[in-house]
Every structure is written in C-alpha cells, then in structure tokens.
Design a protein around this motif. Structure first.
Motif, short mmCIF file in Angstrom:
data_model
loop_
_atom_site.label_atom_id
_atom_site.label_comp_id
_atom_site.label_asym_id
_atom_site.label_seq_id
_atom_site.Cartn_x
_atom_site.Cartn_y
_atom_site.Cartn_z
N LEU A 44 11.81 -32.03 14.14
CA LEU A 44 11.12 -33.15 13.20
C LEU A 44 11.04 -32.76 12.04
N HIS A 45 10.47 -31.67 11.60
CA HIS A 45 10.20 -31.44 10.21
C HIS A 45 11.53 -30.77 9.44
N THR A 46 11.52 -30.88 8.29
CA THR A 46 12.73 -30.44 7.53
C THR A 46 12.36 -29.00 6.59
N PRO A 47 12.99 -27.99 7.37
CA PRO A 47 12.49 -26.61 6.88
C PRO A 47 13.33 -26.42 5.26
N SER A 48 12.94 -25.80 4.63
CA SER A 48 13.48 -25.34 3.33
C SER A 48 14.83 -24.58 3.60
N GLN A 49 14.54 -23.57 4.54
CA GLN A 49 15.60 -22.62 5.00
C GLN A 49 15.33 -22.20 6.46
N ILE A 50 16.50 -22.08 7.41
CA ILE A 50 16.34 -21.65 8.70
C ILE A 50 17.15 -20.31 8.76
N PHE A 51 16.19 -19.29 8.98
CA PHE A 51 16.91 -17.82 8.81
C PHE A 51 17.61 -17.61 10.28
N GLY A 52 17.54 -18.21 11.22
CA GLY A 52 18.32 -18.08 12.49
C GLY A 52 17.89 -18.78 13.50
N VAL A 53 18.45 -18.68 14.53
CA VAL A 53 18.10 -19.40 15.60
C VAL A 53 18.12 -18.45 17.00
N MET A 54 17.22 -18.05 17.68
CA MET A 54 17.00 -17.18 18.77
C MET A 54 17.00 -18.08 19.91
N ALA A 55 18.09 -18.11 20.81
CA ALA A 55 18.19 -18.46 22.14
C ALA A 55 17.67 -17.33 23.07
N THR A 56 16.86 -18.12 23.89
CA THR A 56 16.33 -17.26 25.12
C THR A 56 16.38 -17.71 26.55
N CYS A 57 16.34 -16.68 27.50
CA CYS A 57 16.25 -17.19 29.03
C CYS A 57 15.52 -16.28 29.51
N ALA A 58 15.13 -16.53 30.81
CA ALA A 58 14.51 -15.72 31.75
C ALA A 58 15.55 -15.46 32.70
N ALA A 59 15.97 -14.25 33.14
CA ALA A 59 17.26 -14.08 33.99
C ALA A 59 16.87 -12.67 34.87
N LEU A 60 17.50 -12.73 35.85
CA LEU A 60 17.45 -11.63 36.87
C LEU A 60 18.93 -11.52 37.46
N LYS A 61 19.29 -10.60 38.01
CA LYS A 61 20.33 -10.37 39.14
C LYS A 61 19.91 -10.15 40.38
N ASP A 62 20.73 -10.58 41.41
CA ASP A 62 19.95 -10.22 42.97
C ASP A 62 21.17 -9.73 43.64
N ASP A 63 21.88 -8.82 43.14
CA ASP A 63 23.04 -8.17 43.78
C ASP A 63 23.11 -6.95 43.41
N ALA A 64 24.01 -6.04 43.87
CA ALA A 64 24.19 -4.64 43.67
C ALA A 64 25.12 -4.56 42.26
N GLY A 65 25.06 -3.33 41.89
CA GLY A 65 25.91 -3.12 40.52
C GLY A 65 25.42 -3.67 39.26
N SER A 66 26.36 -3.57 38.20
CA SER A 66 25.69 -4.24 36.87
C SER A 66 26.06 -5.39 36.58
N ARG A 67 25.24 -6.42 36.11
CA ARG A 67 25.22 -7.67 35.68
C ARG A 67 24.90 -7.77 34.11
N SER A 68 25.79 -8.55 33.39
CA SER A 68 25.26 -8.75 32.04
C SER A 68 25.63 -10.24 31.71
N ILE A 69 24.59 -10.96 30.74
CA ILE A 69 24.74 -12.21 30.33
C ILE A 69 25.05 -12.18 28.84
N ARG A 70 25.56 -13.10 28.19
CA ARG A 70 25.35 -13.50 26.85
C ARG A 70 24.72 -14.70 26.58
N MET A 71 24.18 -14.90 25.51
CA MET A 71 23.51 -16.00 25.28
C MET A 71 24.60 -16.75 24.37
N LYS A 72 24.74 -18.18 24.69
CA LYS A 72 25.66 -19.04 24.04
C LYS A 72 25.19 -20.33 23.11
#
Length: 154
Positions: A73-101
């Motif tokens: 809603l406000h107008t910043p003079s500069q935006i240094f970046g956007v951090m996308a976050t989530c709470a995540a887990l895996k429920d299976d064996a082996g490795s699992r990775s995600i990437r933010m989009k």
C-alpha cells in the motif's frame, strides 16, 4: 541488515530498512499441488503461522504452486529485494528439495538454489534481489503484479 549472499543484485549491507510481510490472498496462475482439504489452495497456506492440518503438497518433480499476494500500500523509495518464504517438510525417504518461484510478467524464475527439506517443518526462503522479468530493481507496481510460490526441485 546484512543480507550476505541472499540473492542476485542484493547488496551486502543496506542499513535500516522497512520489512513488509504479505500473505497469499488469491490463487496464482499455476496450481499443480494437491490440497489437504477443499479446493481453494491459497486459503490453506495464508495463515501467519503454519497449521499441520492445512497444506498443499506434491512429490512430482517440476510441479509448481503460485499465489497472488496482497498489494503493497505504501510507496517505498527503493525495494532491495523480495524474500519468498514457506514452511515445508518431506514425508518420504530419500532427499527432497524445493525452490521458491516468482512469476513477474511473462517470466517465471526460481531462487537458483535447491532448498533441502527434512522430515521436520522448516521455514524455507528464497530471495529475488531484482525483478526477474526486467533484471532491474523491484518497484511497487512490479511487486503488486507478481506471483510467488514453490516448485519441487528434487
């Protein structure tokens, strides 16, 4: 605020800043994940604190889940970046990775690094130091038009 190597285009020291937190308020242009209940994806993940019984899920490599977010809603003079976050887990064996989009304009980009999951819910973050559609700093309008989410990477 020392951002270290959080993302392309991110300075290592930006001084005092304002940090805004935005929660999903609508479905994005892509929903490949399945829901724990109901059909509205964003309502399952838009709480300030993650809930064990409400979630979206996928184990399919390349699946993407995007959300719309409330407008800045406000107008910043500069935006240094956007951090996308989530709470995540895996429920299976082996490795699992995600990437933010991020979808900005016609460009869909990810944070560039696989984010490894464990069997315990963990807060995951991906930083977009610049608008991936233009390669230039974020503006209020470009942020408000963007969608953010997650993809199954491994």
């Amino acid at each position: 605020w020392d951002t270290g190597n959080d993302g392309p285009g991110m300075p290592s020291w930006v001084g005092d800043v304002r940090v805004d937190s935005c929660l999903p308020n609508g479905e994005g242009s892509t929903q490949n994940f399945t829901t724990s209940a109901g059909s509205s994806h964003y309502t399952l993940v838009n709480g300030a604190s993650p809930e064990a019984e409400n979630y979206v899920q996928s184990a399919t490599l390349g699946d993407v889940e995007l959300f719309q977010f409330s407008n800045m809603l406000h107008t910043p003079s500069q935006i240094f970046g956007v951090m996308a976050t989530c709470a995540a887990l895996k429920d299976d064996a082996g490795s699992r990775s995600i990437r933010m989009k991020c979808k900005s304009g016609a460009t869909i980009a990810d944070n560039g690094t696989d984010l490894t999951l464990s069997t315990s819910r963990t807060r995951i973050k991906g930083v977009f130091g610049v608008n991936p559609n233009t390669g230039t700093p974020w503006t209020k309008d470009s942020f408000n038009a963007a969608e953010f989410g997650v993809t199954v990477a491994v």
